[in-house]
Scaffold this motif. Structure first.
Motif, PDB file in Angstrom:
ATOM      1  N   LYS A 337       0.834  -1.202   0.000  1.00 37.65           N
ATOM      2  CA  LYS A 337       0.000   0.000   0.000  1.00 37.65           C
ATOM      3  C   LYS A 337       0.868   1.252   0.000  1.00 37.65           C
ATOM      4  O   LYS A 337       0.561   2.246  -0.675  1.00 37.65           O
ATOM      5  CB  LYS A 337      -0.920  -0.006   1.221  1.00 37.65           C
ATOM      6  CG  LYS A 337      -1.934   1.130   1.213  1.00 37.65           C
ATOM      7  CD  LYS A 337      -2.897   1.034   2.380  1.00 37.65           C
ATOM      8  CE  LYS A 337      -3.912   2.189   2.320  1.00 37.65           C
ATOM      9  NZ  LYS A 337      -4.855   2.145   3.462  1.00 37.65           N
ATOM     10  N   GLN A 340       2.028   1.892  -3.416  1.00 32.93           N
ATOM     11  CA  GLN A 340       0.936   2.421  -4.241  1.00 32.93           C
ATOM     12  C   GLN A 340       0.733   3.907  -3.979  1.00 32.93           C
ATOM     13  O   GLN A 340       0.509   4.690  -4.913  1.00 32.93           O
ATOM     14  CB  GLN A 340      -0.352   1.649  -3.950  1.00 32.93           C
ATOM     15  CG  GLN A 340      -1.517   2.034  -4.853  1.00 32.93           C
ATOM     16  CD  GLN A 340      -2.729   1.147  -4.622  1.00 32.93           C
ATOM     17  OE1 GLN A 340      -2.844   0.491  -3.585  1.00 32.93           O
ATOM     18  NE2 GLN A 340      -3.626   1.099  -5.588  1.00 32.93           N
ATOM     19  N   GLU A 341       0.836   4.308  -2.719  1.00 34.65           N
ATOM     20  CA  GLU A 341       0.674   5.719  -2.370  1.00 34.65           C
ATOM     21  C   GLU A 341       1.808   6.574  -2.945  1.00 34.65           C
ATOM     22  O   GLU A 341       1.637   7.776  -3.174  1.00 34.65           O
ATOM     23  CB  GLU A 341       0.585   5.881  -0.852  1.00 34.65           C
ATOM     24  CG  GLU A 341      -0.734   5.352  -0.287  1.00 34.65           C
ATOM     25  CD  GLU A 341      -0.780   5.319   1.220  1.00 34.65           C
ATOM     26  OE1 GLU A 341       0.282   5.540   1.854  1.00 34.65           O
ATOM     27  OE2 GLU A 341      -1.873   5.068   1.772  1.00 34.65           O
ATOM     28  N   GLU A 343       2.829   6.057  -5.818  1.00 32.71           N
ATOM     29  CA  GLU A 343       2.488   5.994  -7.246  1.00 32.71           C
ATOM     30  C   GLU A 343       3.499   5.180  -8.051  1.00 32.71           C
ATOM     31  O   GLU A 343       3.778   5.484  -9.214  1.00 32.71           O
ATOM     32  CB  GLU A 343       2.314   7.402  -7.827  1.00 32.71           C
ATOM     33  CG  GLU A 343       1.182   8.174  -7.158  1.00 32.71           C
ATOM     34  CD  GLU A 343       0.941   9.541  -7.786  1.00 32.71           C
ATOM     35  OE1 GLU A 343       1.727   9.946  -8.663  1.00 32.71           O
ATOM     36  OE2 GLU A 343      -0.037  10.189  -7.378  1.00 32.71           O
ATOM     37  N   PHE A 345       2.702   2.275  -8.777  1.00 30.25           N
ATOM     38  CA  PHE A 345       1.694   1.628  -9.626  1.00 30.25           C
ATOM     39  C   PHE A 345       0.341   2.189  -9.224  1.00 30.25           C
ATOM     40  O   PHE A 345       0.191   2.760  -8.133  1.00 30.25           O
ATOM     41  CB  PHE A 345       1.721   0.100  -9.468  1.00 30.25           C
ATOM     42  CG  PHE A 345       1.634  -0.360  -8.037  1.00 30.25           C
ATOM     43  CD1 PHE A 345       0.407  -0.558  -7.420  1.00 30.25           C
ATOM     44  CD2 PHE A 345       2.786  -0.585  -7.286  1.00 30.25           C
ATOM     45  CE1 PHE A 345       0.323  -0.966  -6.097  1.00 30.25           C
ATOM     46  CE2 PHE A 345       2.709  -0.992  -5.958  1.00 30.25           C
ATOM     47  CZ  PHE A 345       1.474  -1.186  -5.363  1.00 30.25           C
ATOM     48  N   SER A 346      -0.644   2.057 -10.100  1.00 27.32           N
ATOM     49  CA  SER A 346      -1.973   2.587  -9.792  1.00 27.32           C
ATOM     50  C   SER A 346      -2.909   1.511  -9.259  1.00 27.32           C
ATOM     51  O   SER A 346      -3.721   1.760  -8.376  1.00 27.32           O
ATOM     52  CB  SER A 346      -2.590   3.244 -11.031  1.00 27.32           C
ATOM     53  OG  SER A 346      -2.622   2.324 -12.108  1.00 27.32           O
ATOM     54  N   ASP A 347      -2.784   0.299  -9.782  1.00 30.10           N
ATOM     55  CA  ASP A 347      -3.639  -0.812  -9.376  1.00 30.10           C
ATOM     56  C   ASP A 347      -2.754  -1.940  -8.858  1.00 30.10           C
ATOM     57  O   ASP A 347      -1.805  -2.366  -9.534  1.00 30.10           O
ATOM     58  CB  ASP A 347      -4.469  -1.295 -10.572  1.00 30.10           C
ATOM     59  CG  ASP A 347      -5.532  -2.321 -10.181  1.00 30.10           C
ATOM     60  OD1 ASP A 347      -5.357  -2.982  -9.140  1.00 30.10           O
ATOM     61  OD2 ASP A 347      -6.509  -2.466 -10.924  1.00 30.10           O
ATOM     62  N   VAL A 348      -3.076  -2.437  -7.656  1.00 28.89           N
ATOM     63  CA  VAL A 348      -2.253  -3.481  -7.043  1.00 28.89           C
ATOM     64  C   VAL A 348      -2.177  -4.735  -7.919  1.00 28.89           C
ATOM     65  O   VAL A 348      -1.199  -5.495  -7.861  1.00 28.89           O
ATOM     66  CB  VAL A 348      -2.783  -3.820  -5.631  1.00 28.89           C
ATOM     67  CG1 VAL A 348      -4.090  -4.588  -5.709  1.00 28.89           C
ATOM     68  CG2 VAL A 348      -1.752  -4.589  -4.822  1.00 28.89           C
ATOM     69  N   GLU A 350      -1.523  -4.830 -10.923  1.00 22.13           N
ATOM     70  CA  GLU A 350      -0.442  -4.654 -11.902  1.00 22.13           C
ATOM     71  C   GLU A 350       0.894  -5.184 -11.386  1.00 22.13           C
ATOM     72  O   GLU A 350       1.814  -5.428 -12.182  1.00 22.13           O
ATOM     73  CB  GLU A 350      -0.244  -3.161 -12.220  1.00 22.13           C
ATOM     74  CG  GLU A 350      -1.442  -2.425 -12.763  1.00 22.13           C
ATOM     75  CD  GLU A 350      -1.175  -0.918 -12.796  1.00 22.13           C
ATOM     76  OE1 GLU A 350       0.000  -0.507 -12.677  1.00 22.13           O
ATOM     77  OE2 GLU A 350      -2.139  -0.148 -12.940  1.00 22.13           O
ATOM     78  N   THR A 351       1.019  -5.321 -10.091  1.00 23.62           N
ATOM     79  CA  THR A 351       2.342  -5.513  -9.496  1.00 23.62           C
ATOM     80  C   THR A 351       3.010  -6.820  -9.918  1.00 23.62           C
ATOM     81  O   THR A 351       4.222  -6.857 -10.137  1.00 23.62           O
ATOM     82  CB  THR A 351       2.268  -5.447  -7.956  1.00 23.62           C
ATOM     83  OG1 THR A 351       1.329  -6.427  -7.490  1.00 23.62           O
ATOM     84  CG2 THR A 351       1.826  -4.067  -7.501  1.00 23.62           C
ATOM     85  N   VAL A 399       9.235  -2.331  -7.600  1.00 21.03           N
ATOM     86  CA  VAL A 399       8.085  -3.188  -7.287  1.00 21.03           C
ATOM     87  C   VAL A 399       8.535  -4.627  -7.089  1.00 21.03           C
ATOM     88  O   VAL A 399       8.098  -5.306  -6.152  1.00 21.03           O
ATOM     89  CB  VAL A 399       7.010  -3.093  -8.389  1.00 21.03           C
ATOM     90  CG1 VAL A 399       5.955  -4.174  -8.219  1.00 21.03           C
ATOM     91  CG2 VAL A 399       6.351  -1.719  -8.369  1.00 21.03           C
TER      92      VAL A 399
END
Length: 529
Positions: A337, A340-341, A343, A345-348, A350-351, A399
Motif C-alpha cells: 500500500k 501504491q501511495e 504511485e 503503480f496505480s492498481d495493485v 499490476e504488481t 516493485v
C-alpha cells in the motif's frame, strides 16, 4: 459481492464478521459454504503521534453494524433467516471502558502501535528478566517441565498487549480511577463487540484471542497471575475466557430487529487456520494481509520457542484444545500500500506483471519493517529501507524488490518454523489479499521447495468463524464435511518440481536472498531510544 437472487424464507444461513486491520467484512454463507451476500467497509487508522496507531471504537462499532445489515441485504434474505453469527477479529488491539456506561476511556490501541517499544526493551534487558530466565532454566533442568522452559525464554514484544496496557494504565488517569473503583473493563476488539452486541451483559473472550494477548498462560489455560503481578496489571479488568464454540449470548433485538445467537468468537489468524481446514498436526497456514502470519498446527501441546515463535491456542472446542506455533512479519500489505501511495503503480493487480517484466531487481533490496522486525530477529527498532538504488533502477525494479521482500520474509519464517518445531509439514495453505499476487506466491513456493495451495476465497478468517458457528448450530456436522466444502483456486509448484510438488528450494534466488539479508541486518537497531 454476493448474488442478488432472493432465497426461500425457509432457507437458513450462517453470518460471519471479520474485523481486520484495514477493513471490516461480513459474509453470509449457505449450506455449501458459498458466499451468498457480502459487505465490506474500511477501517481508518489514526496516527496521533509518531509510532502511535489507534482506531476509533465508535467507528469500529458502526462499521460492524453496517456490514452485517449490508451483507444480509446483498444476500436478498431476512435477518430471521440467520441461524447464527461468528465473529473473527484482529488480535492484540485493545481498549478499556466504563463497566457501567460502556463508554471507552481511550481509542483502541492497535497491535501495530510502537508506543511501548522503549518499555519493552527496558524490561527485556532488566535484571528482573535475567533473574527470571536464570531461575526458570534451573527449574527446567530439575523438573523438565515445559512451562519452566517457556518462562526461561520469554521475551516481551510490542505486538502483545502487555506493555501497551501497562502504558495505558500509567498515562490515562480515568483508567486508573476506574480500576480503583472496580469499574474498568479491558478487552480486545472481540470483547468490545460482544459487550456492545449484548448491551453490556457479556464481558468475555475466547481462548484463541486471550492466548494472543501475551498476558495469557497457554499451559494453565488462564490469565497469568504471575505476569500480571510482575507488571502490575489488575486481573479484575480482564474478561472471562470461554471455549471458541461457546454460546456467547444473542444480539440484543434492538440492534438487528431479531436476536441472533453468537456461537463462535475467534482471533483472525486462528479463524483463518480453521477456515483452511488445517485440523491436523503439521498443517501450515500463511495469511498475507496487512502483515504475514504463519501458523503450524502443533496438536494438543503448546510449542516452546527460542526464536520468537509464539504458542497460541488455535481453538478450544468442548474439551479439545489445539495449539499453533506462530511467526509473523508485521508489514506485508502495508508495504504494498505504501508503494501504491508513492504511485509506483496505480492498481495493485499490476504488481505481479511489473515484477515479471524484469528478470531481477537490479540489485535493489527492500526491507519491509515499518513496524520493526519480528521472528526470528525480534527487533522493534529496525527501520524500513530501500538499498542498492542506481540510475538504472526503474519502477518495475522497485516493485519487484518489494514483492521479493515479502517472499524472503516468508522464507525466514518457514525455516524458523521447520528448525524450531521439527514437525513434518503435511500441507501448506495460503490466504489473505496478498496471496492473490502470483509473483509472490510462485517465489514463495520456489523458496520453500514445496507445493502451496490457495483457496477460492482468500478471506478465510470469515469462513473459519462461520464454520465453527455452523458446527455449533448443527448447520454442518463434522470437520470432514467442512473439508469437502473447500475449493482450491490455484496450486503453486516449485519450479522444476517433480509431480509430488516437493523439491529443494530454487538456488537461482540465493544471491538475491543473501543480498537482502545483508540489507536487513543494516536496517536493524536503527532507531535509538
Amino acid at each position: 459481492m454476493g448474488s442478488q437472487r432472493h432465497s426461500s424464507k425457509k432457507e437458513c444461513f450462517i453470518l460471519s464478521v471479520d474485523v481486520g486491520t484495514t477493513s471490516i467484512r461480513c459474509h453470509v454463507y449457505d449450506k455449501e459454504a458459498n458466499v451468498r451476500g457480502a459487505c465490506t467497509t474500511e477501517v481508518v487508522p489514526l496516527y496521533p503521534e509518531t509510532g502511535y496507531v489507534e482506531m476509533d471504537p465508535d467507528a469500529i462499532w458502526k462499521g460492524f453494524i453496517t456490514v452485517v445489515k449490508g451483507a444480509v441485504q446483498d444476500a436478498g434474505v431476512q435477518m430471521r433467516q440467520i441461524e447464527a453469527m461468528g465473529i473473527s477479529t484482529q488480535r492484540g488491539t485493545f481498549t478499556t471502558w466504563d463497566r457501567t456506561t460502556g463508554v471507552p476511556f481511550h481509542n483502541f490501541i492497535s497491535w501495530q502501535d510502537q508506543r511501548a517499544a522503549d518499555l519493552v526493551k527496558s524490561w527485556n534487558s532488566s535484571c528482573t528478566m535475567k533473574a527470571i530466565h536464570a531461575s526458570m532454566k534451573v527449574i527446567y533442568l530439575v523438573t523438565r517441565q515445559k512451562r519452566a522452559l517457556a518462562a526461561s525464554l520469554i521475551v516481551f514484544s510490542t505486538q502483545h498487549v502487555t506493555f501497551r496496557l501497562v502504558w495505558a494504565l500509567t498515562h490515562y488517569k480515568q483508567v486508573r480511577q476506574a480500576v480503583a473503583e472496580d469499574n474498568c473493563c479491558f478487552g480486545t476488539i472481540d470483547t468490545w463487540i460482544l459487550f456492545k452486541l449484548t448491551k453490556g451483559r457479556v464481558h468475555a473472550t475466547d481462548y484463541s484471542n486471550a492466548s494472543s494477548t501475551g498476558i495469557f498462560d497457554s499451559y494453565q489455560m488462564c490469565w497469568s497471575g504471575f505476569l500480571s503481578f510482575l507488571v502490575s496489571l489488575p486481573l479484575s479488568i480482564f474478561p472471562k475466557v470461554e471455549n471458541t464454540d461457546h454460546y456467547f449470548g444473542s444480539t440484543d433485538p434492538s440492534i438487528f430487529g431479531v436476536s441472533i445467537p453468537i456461537l463462535s468468537v475467534m482471533a483472525d489468524q486462528q479463524a483463518a487456520m480453521f477456515g483452511e481446514c488445517c485440523f491436523d498436526v503439521g498443517d501450515v497456514k500463511i495469511t498475507m494481509g496487512t502483515g504475514t502470519f504463519m501458523n503450524i498446527n502443533t496438536g494438543s501441546k503448546p510449542h516452546t520457542s527460542v526464536a520468537g515463535l509464539y504458542p497460541v491456542v488455535g481453538w478450544k472446542i468442548v474439551s479439545e484444545v489445539v495449539y499453533l506455533a506462530e511467526g509473523n512479519a508485521a508489514d506485508t500489505g502495508t508495504a504494498i500500500k505504501w508503494a501504491q501511495e508513492l504511485e509506483l503503480f496505480s492498481d495493485v493487480q499490476e504488481t505481479s506483471d511489473m515484477a515479471y517484466s524484469v528478470s531481477h531487481s537490479d540489485g535493489v533490496c527492500f526491507v519491509p519493517s515499518f513496524s520493526g522486525l519480528q521472528a526470528p530477529h525480534n527487533d522493534p527498532k529496525a527501520c524500513a529501507s530501500l538499498m542498492g538504488l542506481k540510475p538504472s533502477t526503474t519502477k518495475s525494479h522497485l516493485v519487484r524488490a518489494i514483492l521479493e521482500s515479502v517472499a524472503f520474509r516468508n522464507k525466514q519464517l518457514y525455516e524458523t518454523m521447520l528448525r524450531e518445531t521439527c514437525i513434518p509439514i503435511t500441507k501448506i495453505r495460503v490466504d489473505g489479499g496478498v496471496s492473490a499476487n502470483d509473483f509472490v506466491m510462485q517465489l514463495t513456493a520456489d523458496l520453500f521447495g514445496r507445493k502451496i495451495s490457495r483457496p477460492q476465497h482468500y478471506e478465510t478468517s470469515c469462513l473459519g468463524a462461520a464454520f465453527l458457528a455452523g458446527l455449533g448450530k448443527g448447520f454442518w456436522r463434522t470437520k470432514e464435511e467442512l473439508k469437502r466444502l473447500q475449493v482450491i483456486d490455484k496450486t503453486y509448484l516449485p519450479q522444476g518440481a517433480p509431480k509430488g510438488g516437493a523439491c529443494s528450494p530454487n538456488v537461482e534466488y540465493i544471491p538475491a536472498l543473501r543480498s537482502w539479508e545483508r540489507a536487513l541486518r543494516r536496517s536493524m537497531n536503527w532507531y535509538k531510544p
